[in-house]
Motif scaffolding. Structure first.
Motif, PDB file in Angstrom:
ATOM      1  N   TRP A  33       0.830  -1.204   0.000  1.00 31.50           N
ATOM      2  CA  TRP A  33       0.000   0.000   0.000  1.00 31.50           C
ATOM      3  C   TRP A  33       0.862   1.251   0.000  1.00 31.50           C
ATOM      4  O   TRP A  33       0.554   2.250  -0.608  1.00 31.50           O
ATOM      5  N   GLU A  92      -4.626  -5.952  -4.846  1.00 29.61           N
ATOM      6  CA  GLU A  92      -5.179  -4.787  -4.136  1.00 29.61           C
ATOM      7  C   GLU A  92      -4.398  -3.511  -4.469  1.00 29.61           C
ATOM      8  O   GLU A  92      -4.984  -2.468  -4.745  1.00 29.61           O
ATOM      9  N   SER A  93      -3.075  -3.605  -4.468  1.00 29.06           N
ATOM     10  CA  SER A  93      -2.250  -2.435  -4.828  1.00 29.06           C
ATOM     11  C   SER A  93      -2.439  -2.069  -6.292  1.00 29.06           C
ATOM     12  O   SER A  93      -2.485  -0.888  -6.647  1.00 29.06           O
ATOM     13  N   ARG A  94      -2.543  -3.076  -7.163  1.00 34.19           N
ATOM     14  CA  ARG A  94      -2.735  -2.822  -8.590  1.00 34.19           C
ATOM     15  C   ARG A  94      -4.054  -2.082  -8.833  1.00 34.19           C
ATOM     16  O   ARG A  94      -4.127  -1.160  -9.631  1.00 34.19           O
ATOM     17  N   ARG A  95      -5.093  -2.459  -8.130  1.00 36.11           N
ATOM     18  CA  ARG A  95      -6.395  -1.793  -8.285  1.00 36.11           C
ATOM     19  C   ARG A  95      -6.326  -0.338  -7.814  1.00 36.11           C
ATOM     20  O   ARG A  95      -6.922   0.545  -8.418  1.00 36.11           O
ATOM     21  N   LYS A  96      -5.613  -0.076  -6.739  1.00 41.65           N
ATOM     22  CA  LYS A  96      -5.469   1.293  -6.250  1.00 41.65           C
ATOM     23  C   LYS A  96      -4.666   2.137  -7.229  1.00 41.65           C
ATOM     24  O   LYS A  96      -4.999   3.309  -7.470  1.00 41.65           O
ATOM     25  N   LEU A  97      -3.618   1.571  -7.802  1.00 39.68           N
ATOM     26  CA  LEU A  97      -2.849   2.287  -8.817  1.00 39.68           C
ATOM     27  C   LEU A  97      -3.712   2.561 -10.047  1.00 39.68           C
ATOM     28  O   LEU A  97      -3.639   3.646 -10.635  1.00 39.68           O
ATOM     29  N   LEU A 111      -6.982   2.905 -10.153  1.00 39.89           N
ATOM     30  CA  LEU A 111      -7.933   3.959  -9.815  1.00 39.89           C
ATOM     31  C   LEU A 111      -7.256   5.321  -9.870  1.00 39.89           C
ATOM     32  O   LEU A 111      -7.801   6.271 -10.445  1.00 39.89           O
ATOM     33  N   LEU A 112      -6.067   5.425  -9.314  1.00 46.47           N
ATOM     34  CA  LEU A 112      -5.325   6.680  -9.356  1.00 46.47           C
ATOM     35  C   LEU A 112      -5.044   7.092 -10.799  1.00 46.47           C
ATOM     36  O   LEU A 112      -5.233   8.251 -11.174  1.00 46.47           O
ATOM     37  N   TRP A 115       5.804   6.673  -2.449  1.00 45.85           N
ATOM     38  CA  TRP A 115       5.876   5.565  -3.404  1.00 45.85           C
ATOM     39  C   TRP A 115       6.929   5.880  -4.456  1.00 45.85           C
ATOM     40  O   TRP A 115       6.920   6.960  -5.033  1.00 45.85           O
ATOM     41  N   SER A 152      -0.924  -0.910 -14.681  1.00 43.38           N
ATOM     42  CA  SER A 152      -1.994  -1.280 -13.748  1.00 43.38           C
ATOM     43  C   SER A 152      -3.359  -0.945 -14.327  1.00 43.38           C
ATOM     44  O   SER A 152      -4.288  -1.740 -14.238  1.00 43.38           O
TER      45      SER A 152
END
Length: 153
Positions: free
Chosen positions: A7, A45-50, A52-53, A71, A81
């Motif tokens: 994260w 989970e990290s890939r999905r957040k990236l 979205l960003l 990061w 991502s």
């Protein structure tokens, strides 16, 4: 040792290894315990957040946001991502809405700007029973063909 993107940032972990008493084969279990595929560096989970960003802003700005929070992620990692998460998305039409929409500028200028450079852009979606729903809103060029960024559903 193995490197994984969490994260907050990339971390380096020791590879945990177990050995079968029966056959003697060895297996690394670090990623298995974290719910990751073997040899992957970024958990889902990290890939999905990236993703979205990257979907909410340009990749260059997303990279700057990441650096603000510690990061060390480049814009290509964010782009990858977005591509990987996007490939798994299924888009479908709402049964209560028609398969058509319209996008147009409103002509409403932006407060505080003396020149008419930007205007509010709106995307509407037609409902089957009549009426419309605002499906997206953005600020775009007044004279140009600015895009409407769809927000919400």
């Amino acid at each position: 040792m193995t490197t994984i993107l969490t994260w907050f940032r990339y971390i380096t972990l020791k590879q945990l290894q177990v050995q079968c008493k029966g056959c003697g084969s060895k297996q690394y279990i670090t990623r298995m315990l974290l719910g990751m595929e073997p040899r992957k560096r970024i958990p889902e989970e990290s890939r999905r957040k990236l993703a979205l960003l990257g979907a909410l802003t340009s990749y260059r700005v997303a990279e700057k946001f990441g650096k603000m929070f510690g990061w060390a992620i480049d814009k290509m990692t964010i782009w990858k991502s977005v591509q990987q998460v996007g490939a798994g998305l299924n888009f479908a039409l709402d049964e209560n809405e028609e398969a058509r929409c319209e996008a147009d500028g409103t002509g409403v200028g932006i407060t505080g700007i003396t020149k008419r450079v930007n205007e509010l852009k709106v995307l509407i979606k037609y409902k089957k029973g009549g009426g419309v729903r605002v499906a997206g809103i953005d600020i775009g060029n007044y004279n140009g063909s600015g895009s409407v960024r769809v927000m919400g559903g």
